[in-house]
Design a protein around this motif. Structure first.
Motif, mmCIF file in Angstrom:
data_model
loop_
_atom_site.group_PDB
_atom_site.id
_atom_site.type_symbol
_atom_site.label_atom_id
_atom_site.label_comp_id
_atom_site.label_asym_id
_atom_site.label_seq_id
_atom_site.Cartn_x
_atom_site.Cartn_y
_atom_site.Cartn_z
ATOM 1 N N ALA A 263 0.832 -1.206 0.000
ATOM 2 C CA ALA A 263 0.000 0.000 0.000
ATOM 3 C C ALA A 263 0.865 1.254 0.000
ATOM 4 O O ALA A 263 0.542 2.249 -0.665
ATOM 5 C CB ALA A 263 -0.930 -0.013 1.211
ATOM 6 N N GLY A 264 1.988 1.211 0.720
ATOM 7 C CA GLY A 264 2.901 2.351 0.708
ATOM 8 C C GLY A 264 3.509 2.591 -0.661
ATOM 9 O O GLY A 264 3.651 3.739 -1.100
ATOM 10 N N TRP A 265 3.862 1.501 -1.360
ATOM 11 C CA TRP A 265 4.394 1.652 -2.717
ATOM 12 C C TRP A 265 3.319 2.199 -3.659
ATOM 13 O O TRP A 265 3.604 3.034 -4.523
ATOM 14 C CB TRP A 265 4.912 0.301 -3.209
ATOM 15 N N GLY A 266 2.078 1.748 -3.485
ATOM 16 C CA GLY A 266 0.998 2.285 -4.307
ATOM 17 C C GLY A 266 0.766 3.764 -4.059
ATOM 18 O O GLY A 266 0.514 4.531 -4.996
ATOM 19 N N ASP A 267 0.857 4.188 -2.794
ATOM 20 C CA ASP A 267 0.710 5.618 -2.491
ATOM 21 C C ASP A 267 1.838 6.427 -3.126
ATOM 22 O O ASP A 267 1.627 7.560 -3.586
ATOM 23 C CB ASP A 267 0.699 5.832 -0.981
ATOM 24 N N TYR B 58 2.011 10.787 -8.435
ATOM 25 C CA TYR B 58 2.419 11.347 -9.727
ATOM 26 C C TYR B 58 1.296 11.324 -10.758
ATOM 27 O O TYR B 58 1.477 11.841 -11.864
ATOM 28 C CB TYR B 58 3.624 10.574 -10.270
ATOM 29 N N ALA B 59 0.153 10.724 -10.437
ATOM 30 C CA ALA B 59 -0.964 10.657 -11.382
ATOM 31 C C ALA B 59 -1.806 11.921 -11.267
ATOM 32 O O ALA B 59 -2.925 11.909 -10.743
ATOM 33 C CB ALA B 59 -1.802 9.408 -11.114
ATOM 34 N N GLY C 274 8.708 9.832 -0.550
ATOM 35 C CA GLY C 274 7.757 8.741 -0.716
ATOM 36 C C GLY C 274 8.357 7.391 -0.377
ATOM 37 O O GLY C 274 7.695 6.537 0.221
ATOM 38 N N LEU C 275 9.620 7.170 -0.753
ATOM 39 C CA LEU C 275 10.283 5.910 -0.415
ATOM 40 C C LEU C 275 10.435 5.755 1.093
ATOM 41 O O LEU C 275 10.266 4.665 1.644
ATOM 42 C CB LEU C 275 11.648 5.844 -1.102
ATOM 43 N N GLN C 276 10.748 6.854 1.759
ATOM 44 C CA GLN C 276 10.868 6.798 3.212
ATOM 45 C C GLN C 276 9.521 6.495 3.859
ATOM 46 O O GLN C 276 9.435 5.698 4.801
ATOM 47 C CB GLN C 276 11.429 8.120 3.739
ATOM 48 N N SER C 277 8.454 7.102 3.345
ATOM 49 C CA SER C 277 7.121 6.830 3.891
ATOM 50 C C SER C 277 6.701 5.388 3.647
ATOM 51 O O SER C 277 5.935 4.819 4.431
ATOM 52 C CB SER C 277 6.096 7.785 3.268
ATOM 53 N N TYR D 272 -8.484 5.812 -6.264
ATOM 54 C CA TYR D 272 -7.261 5.099 -6.605
ATOM 55 C C TYR D 272 -6.896 5.402 -8.058
ATOM 56 O O TYR D 272 -7.630 5.028 -8.972
ATOM 57 C CB TYR D 272 -7.439 3.590 -6.418
ATOM 58 N N PRO D 273 -5.778 6.077 -8.313
ATOM 59 C CA PRO D 273 -5.434 6.463 -9.686
ATOM 60 C C PRO D 273 -5.003 5.259 -10.511
ATOM 61 O O PRO D 273 -4.613 4.211 -9.990
ATOM 62 C CB PRO D 273 -4.279 7.452 -9.492
#
Length: 499
Positions: free
Chosen positions: A167-171, A176-177, A275-278, A435-436
């Motif tokens: 889910a974090g990777w999806g966020d 960027y969408a 974003g990677l850290q989150s 969800y983009p």
């Protein structure tokens, strides 16, 4: 009842099927053009007074090419394939050799083969005292930054933790969408190499560690030899690409240089690192120009990539490269493989993803199995909400019209057609829920030292892909472009950019 209510349902993931519904009654553009051309020629021949058997030949040939298979491909696919192969051989040639200067040229850019033409490495002032390396594509007017990434032990994590990480990777991708976003695509690329446990074996043979126990040494050596076949070293990077044509119009009018695009890349990289850290992924600093040079050399010949020595000269420990020697020295293309310097490469694209719902760690056996040197690169193209809504409406209208036409002509609407329609309806519900959409395409490249070894390793990778539910389709006659796209240099396939 209370215990049952407290049970947690495990989440599964379904990947959208490839749209192969065609443009009319399931026929693609090339098939429609062939049949239409055959009918036109046949009617023209009849009008000119040609006898019916002769006039019917173009129609029969067009139907034969459109509906039969040859050599594992639909026959009609050979038409653009052979045309592209002939054009590439005439324009790019089969072999390319880097020009060797007669005297040192300083810090000039490395010469690149036709499949990498227009690429060079530039440095951008970033944080205090550091330089951000970027791959500049002078043809597409893009800049790409590459970030090395590592993460927690995903496979051994509990199922809820795996879902949280995904889910974090999806966020991260979803940010960027947006409309008029400057980021054109992102990618992750994993280079897997058999590690061989050489450091452990060297430690056994090293001196200065006391008096060894022979029995323990033999037992440990046997354990290492047993594990050497399954020990895999992974090098994962995430790339992000920004394009000049996505900049605000006032930047394009006032400054045609690279400065606005460089500022946009810095902003995108900073957002990517946050974003990677989150997402609980450990991201290193983006590669500087020397780091990109080492990355390119590693991907050109991954079989020759050795770990840096821990002792000795500083230049050896840093694996120093000059920009003029970072590119390939020789490239030789063939129908089913590509030779770059001393390595043979074969590249596929993921034509079919798993048709069934899969768990979070479904890809792990493919990424870690086989004991072969291979890379997998997945590109993601953010799709804005407006573009996604238009595409869904267009495809739904096409599918509904196609279904109505089939019913009027007495043909059945098959399960594949119904599933494609349901996938679009599900995508529409996800879009409304916030969800983009993200277009994606996967490439797999296997590297070997000899052709015999390449064929053997290719069979292993294809079998692993089948076990994971994927169908790998060899990119015949396009191995040079496919290999270039599999590198983490921002060269996304044209099919992805056309979404």
């Amino acid at each position: 009842m209370a215990a049952m209510a407290g049970e947690r349902s495990e989440r599964t993931y379904r990947l959208e099927p490839l749209d192969d519904s065609g443009i009319f009654l399931g026929l693609g553009l090339t098939q429609c053009a062939l049949i239409g051309g055959g009918l036109t020629v046949g009617v023209a021949a009849l009008t000119a007074g040609v006898v019916l058997p002769v006039a019917a030949v173009p129609v029969l040939v067009a139907a034969l090419v459109s509906f039969t298979r040859l050599g594992g491909h639909p026959t009609w696919e050979w038409v653009p394939l052979l045309a592209g192969w002939s054009w590439a051989r005439w324009r790019r040639g089969r072999q390319w050799v880097a020009p060797l200067p007669l005297w040192p040229t300083g810090d000039a850019a490395a010469p690149m083969p036709p499949c990498l033409a227009g690429l060079d490495i530039v440095g951008i002032d970033w944080r205090a005292g550091s330089t951000l390396g970027a791959i500049r594509d002078r043809h597409r007017h893009t800049l790409t930054a590459v970030v090395p990434v590592s993460g927690p032990q995903f496979v051994v994590a509990p199922r809820p933790e795996q879902e949280r990480l995904l889910a974090g990777w999806g966020d991260l991708l979803g940010q960027y969408a947006v409309e008029r976003g400057v980021v054109t695509h992102l990618s992750w690329s994993d280079l897997a190499q058999p590690s061989g446990l050489g450091d452990h074996l060297a430690w056994i043979d090293s001196a200065g560690r006391g008096t060894p126990n022979p029995v323990a040494v033999d037992s440990y050596r046997q354990l290492l030899e047993l594990g050497a076949t399954s020990a895999i070293n992974h090098q994962v990077v995430v790339s992000i690409t920004v394009a000049r044509d996505r900049l605000a119009r006032h930047h394009s009018r006032t400054n045609r240089g690279d400065e606005p695009l460089q500022r946009a890349l810095i902003t995108a990289v900073e957002a990517l690192l946050r974003g990677l850290q989150s997402a609980d992924l450990a991201a290193g600093d983006p590669h500087d120009p020397p780091g990109l040079q080492r990355l390119i050399r590693t991907r050109i010949d991954p079989l020759d990539a050795r770990p840096r020595p821990r002792h000795g000269r500083l230049v050896d420990r840093l694996a120093h490269l000059r920009s003029s020697t970072a590119g390939p020295m020789a490239v030789e293309g063939d129908w089913r493989h590509l030779r770059v310097d001393g390595a043979y490469h074969r590249t596929w694209w993921v034509g079919t993803w798993p048709r069934m719902a899969v768990p979070p760690s479904w890809l792990e056996p493919f990424l870690s199995g086989g004991g072969v040197t291979r890379s997998m690169t997945v590109y993601f193209r953010p799709v804005s909400t407006f573009q996604s809504r238009r595409r869904i409406e267009r495809d739904l209208v096409k599918l509904e019209s196609d279904a109505a036409t089939k019913q009027d002509k007495g043909r059945r609407v098959d399960a594949r057609h119904r599933r494609a329609t349901q996938a679009l309806l599900d995508r529409e519900e996800e879009l409304v829920a916030g969800y983009p959409e993200m277009g994606y395409v996967g490439l797999v490249c296997v590297s070997a030292r000899t052709l015999e070894e390449l064929d053997e390793h290719a069979e292993i990778v294809e079998q692993l892909a089948r076990e994971a539910g994927m169908d790998l389709r060899l990119l015949d006659a396009r191995q040079d472009l496919a290999w270039a796209a599999s590198l983490p240099l921002g060269l996304a396939p044209a099919t992805l950019l056309a979404l």
